[in-house]
Scaffold this motif. Sequence first.
Motif, PDB file in Angstrom:
ATOM      1  N   ASP A 111       0.836  -1.197   0.000  1.00  0.00           N
ATOM      2  CA  ASP A 111       0.000   0.000   0.000  1.00  0.00           C
ATOM      3  C   ASP A 111       0.875   1.253   0.000  1.00  0.00           C
ATOM      4  O   ASP A 111       1.721   1.445   0.883  1.00  0.00           O
ATOM      5  N   LEU A 112       0.677   2.104  -1.026  1.00  0.00           N
ATOM      6  CA  LEU A 112       1.448   3.351  -1.101  1.00  0.00           C
ATOM      7  C   LEU A 112       0.892   4.425  -0.177  1.00  0.00           C
ATOM      8  O   LEU A 112       1.598   5.371   0.175  1.00  0.00           O
ATOM      9  N   SER A 113      -0.390   4.307   0.183  1.00  0.00           N
ATOM     10  CA  SER A 113      -1.036   5.283   1.086  1.00  0.00           C
ATOM     11  C   SER A 113      -0.778   6.715   0.627  1.00  0.00           C
ATOM     12  O   SER A 113      -0.426   7.596   1.405  1.00  0.00           O
ATOM     13  N   MET A 114      -0.951   6.981  -0.662  1.00  0.00           N
ATOM     14  CA  MET A 114      -0.678   8.327  -1.177  1.00  0.00           C
ATOM     15  C   MET A 114      -1.873   9.241  -0.933  1.00  0.00           C
ATOM     16  O   MET A 114      -3.014   8.789  -0.838  1.00  0.00           O
ATOM     17  N   THR A 115      -1.571  10.520  -0.830  1.00  0.00           N
ATOM     18  CA  THR A 115      -2.622  11.519  -0.595  1.00  0.00           C
ATOM     19  C   THR A 115      -2.993  12.260  -1.866  1.00  0.00           C
ATOM     20  O   THR A 115      -3.980  12.989  -1.891  1.00  0.00           O
ATOM     21  N   SER A 116      -2.196  12.094  -2.928  1.00  0.00           N
ATOM     22  CA  SER A 116      -2.476  12.767  -4.198  1.00  0.00           C
ATOM     23  C   SER A 116      -1.893  11.934  -5.328  1.00  0.00           C
ATOM     24  O   SER A 116      -1.007  11.090  -5.114  1.00  0.00           O
ATOM     25  N   ALA A 206      -1.531   5.259 -13.991  1.00  0.00           N
ATOM     26  CA  ALA A 206      -2.222   3.981 -14.191  1.00  0.00           C
ATOM     27  C   ALA A 206      -1.732   2.945 -13.179  1.00  0.00           C
ATOM     28  O   ALA A 206      -2.520   2.182 -12.608  1.00  0.00           O
ATOM     29  N   LEU A 207      -0.428   2.933 -12.920  1.00  0.00           N
ATOM     30  CA  LEU A 207       0.106   1.990 -11.936  1.00  0.00           C
ATOM     31  C   LEU A 207      -0.343   2.356 -10.522  1.00  0.00           C
ATOM     32  O   LEU A 207      -0.603   1.481  -9.687  1.00  0.00           O
ATOM     33  N   THR A 208      -0.434   3.659 -10.261  1.00  0.00           N
ATOM     34  CA  THR A 208      -0.951   4.098  -8.973  1.00  0.00           C
ATOM     35  C   THR A 208      -2.402   3.652  -8.792  1.00  0.00           C
ATOM     36  O   THR A 208      -2.837   3.278  -7.692  1.00  0.00           O
ATOM     37  N   GLU A 209      -3.141   3.675  -9.907  1.00  0.00           N
ATOM     38  CA  GLU A 209      -4.528   3.225  -9.880  1.00  0.00           C
ATOM     39  C   GLU A 209      -4.611   1.746  -9.491  1.00  0.00           C
ATOM     40  O   GLU A 209      -5.465   1.342  -8.689  1.00  0.00           O
ATOM     41  N   LEU A 210      -3.706   0.930 -10.026  1.00  0.00           N
ATOM     42  CA  LEU A 210      -3.672  -0.485  -9.660  1.00  0.00           C
ATOM     43  C   LEU A 210      -3.466  -0.645  -8.157  1.00  0.00           C
ATOM     44  O   LEU A 210      -4.106  -1.486  -7.509  1.00  0.00           O
ATOM     45  N   ASN A 211      -2.578   0.163  -7.604  1.00  0.00           N
ATOM     46  CA  ASN A 211      -2.297   0.081  -6.176  1.00  0.00           C
ATOM     47  C   ASN A 211      -3.528   0.431  -5.350  1.00  0.00           C
ATOM     48  O   ASN A 211      -3.850  -0.238  -4.364  1.00  0.00           O
TER      49      ASN A 211
END
Length: 660
Positions: A111-116, A206-211
């Motif tokens: 999990d990248l737990s990104m905020t943006s 797109a890769l962030t979307e997978l995450n």
Amino acid sequence: MTDAAVGAGALGRRGIVSLAGEALRRPPQEERPVTVLLGPRGSGASETHSALMELYGPTYPFAYLRFAPGQALLPRYALGLLARQLERRLPQYRRMSFPLLTLGLLASDEDLSMTSLEEGRRSIQQRLRDFQQQAESRHGDYLAAFFEVAGGAIGAPEGASTAALALLKDALRHGRRRLPGGNRFGQAAHWYGAHQLTRAQDRWEALTELNSWRHQGHEEDRERLDRILFSAFLEDLRRGAAPSFSPRSFLLLLDQADTRYGRRFLDLLLHARHDTVMANRPCDPLTVVASCNRWLPRWGPASGEQWPWQLRVPDGASLEDWRAHRPPRDSEDTWWYPVRLRDLQPEEVHTLVERQLHTHPGLSPFTRLTPFIHRLTGGLPKGVSQVLQALQHADGERTPGPAQERWLRTLPDRTVLVGEVQRTLADAALDSLLEGFDDRERDRLAECAAAPDLYVGTQVLGYGEALFTQLRIRRLIDGPGAFTPSLHPWLRRLLLWKLAARPSDWEAAHDLLAEHAREAGRTTDRMYHLLATGRLEEVTDHLLSRFDTLPATSWISELEKVTAAPNRLASVGGPLELLATLAPPEPGGAVTGRSVVRGLVAARWLWSDPLADPGMRLGHVLADGFIQLSRLGRSDNVALLNESERYLHWRPSQTTTDGS
């Protein structure tokens, strides 16, 4: 191709082996089926996987997975294990790699737990670099890490040969295989950005979307992630088969694919292939052979009436047969190729016994018993193997004769080794065939087995259709074309053996079935159940009265149906001793019509049970009985004489109902 070419595991499976080879030799873009081997537990599917591995593993990249019940093999783990095996280096080809799948797995791993989105783009690029370094230092490559989390799904097929085990071990060997990095990651990321399932067109977004799908998404998002990972897996295969000196086809072996996670894997695989072909893109170069012990829910009711496919037989399996019978290409059903595994034929059982002599020479005295083994088990491969294991312990009964016959009479209670535990043959075989049924269900099923028509048994004894449906789903009921829906003969024999140890339940079940047959006007069925309860005299009187009113061929057919009844006779005697107890000679040796018919009924009743007459020694008694019957003054006694000759030089009748 002969069965001998691939070992004992392919006995009776020649068409399946040929089909797989035919598919593997086709050009990469040519369409291939997902072949499903359907049969009850012990029908030889795992051995077929081993045979395919042994024959084609040295030439084609292959991967094997076993979806064991209770094992939560997530689709991503399954793909990682498969890809790692398919990367095995073969001398004649360049090594296969899976950059798209690897990147998709990496991007969705932690999990990248990104905020943006901007933070997500930076995080995922850094995480990819970190993963590359961590995986190579710890495992040699990223995909090897899947052995730690899901390696138990590989194992080895049951009955795998030494050659197959060596090939599988080679496919699982750990080594240092560097992850594609830098530009290669960037190139693979473009594919995700352009894929129809991702909303973002930017490759890193797109890769962030997978995450986010995996770690913050709903069930639909996780479904979308699985679908895109399967799409990546198949695209890697298409791209990998394109360059020169690359393998043109890949073999995928899926064992026990009827389990929850096996069904999930097959659904995703078929969906990804179908979407690709419907988008007018080339098919993937994957030859898939899966095994199932149950009817798959997505095929509709287990009767098969609502599914466009009819089960094929292994002897005629081929790409041509698949193409001729596949449903229209706009349906996902077009990719299935369901093959019902058949039981071994008598000559195949004999071949199997002879091959086992190399490792178990103690079986040599029992080679003459192969007809008995086939009659007893119906040719179910695992049943044959279990009986052979039990025979190895017959140290004192290796010489043909009365002592051996008495020993064989109680064969189901002899011991076999299951793992490191001694079990009776009957318990070990039933545990395998009826896995998942509790003791109460098994007791009920044993009572239902008293009826040759299982559906009638479940209805008359008050157990409804649920039990019947479960057995049909597990392929333990004879398939379409059978005269009556009956249990597999090996399973039925074992259940009746268990029921015989419960005398009151045996009597009650047959009495209820006899009464039902009387009310329905089915006199032959009633006689069957009366004989099962030992009422030999009443059955004799009935058949004697019918002798003067029926044509000889019809009377013979009725005799066969009635005397196919099971028995719970004493286990202390051989066939001649049992016959002498059932039908002693008339005082003074008188020969009457009644004494001849009674002798025939008793002899045929014993003869039809392989445990009562393992060597079919009563064939001569039956032959003599029909000769005597022909002397009672009938005009159509030629049929009786022919029947005598048939038992003297045994050959099955076209009307035989007892499977012998």
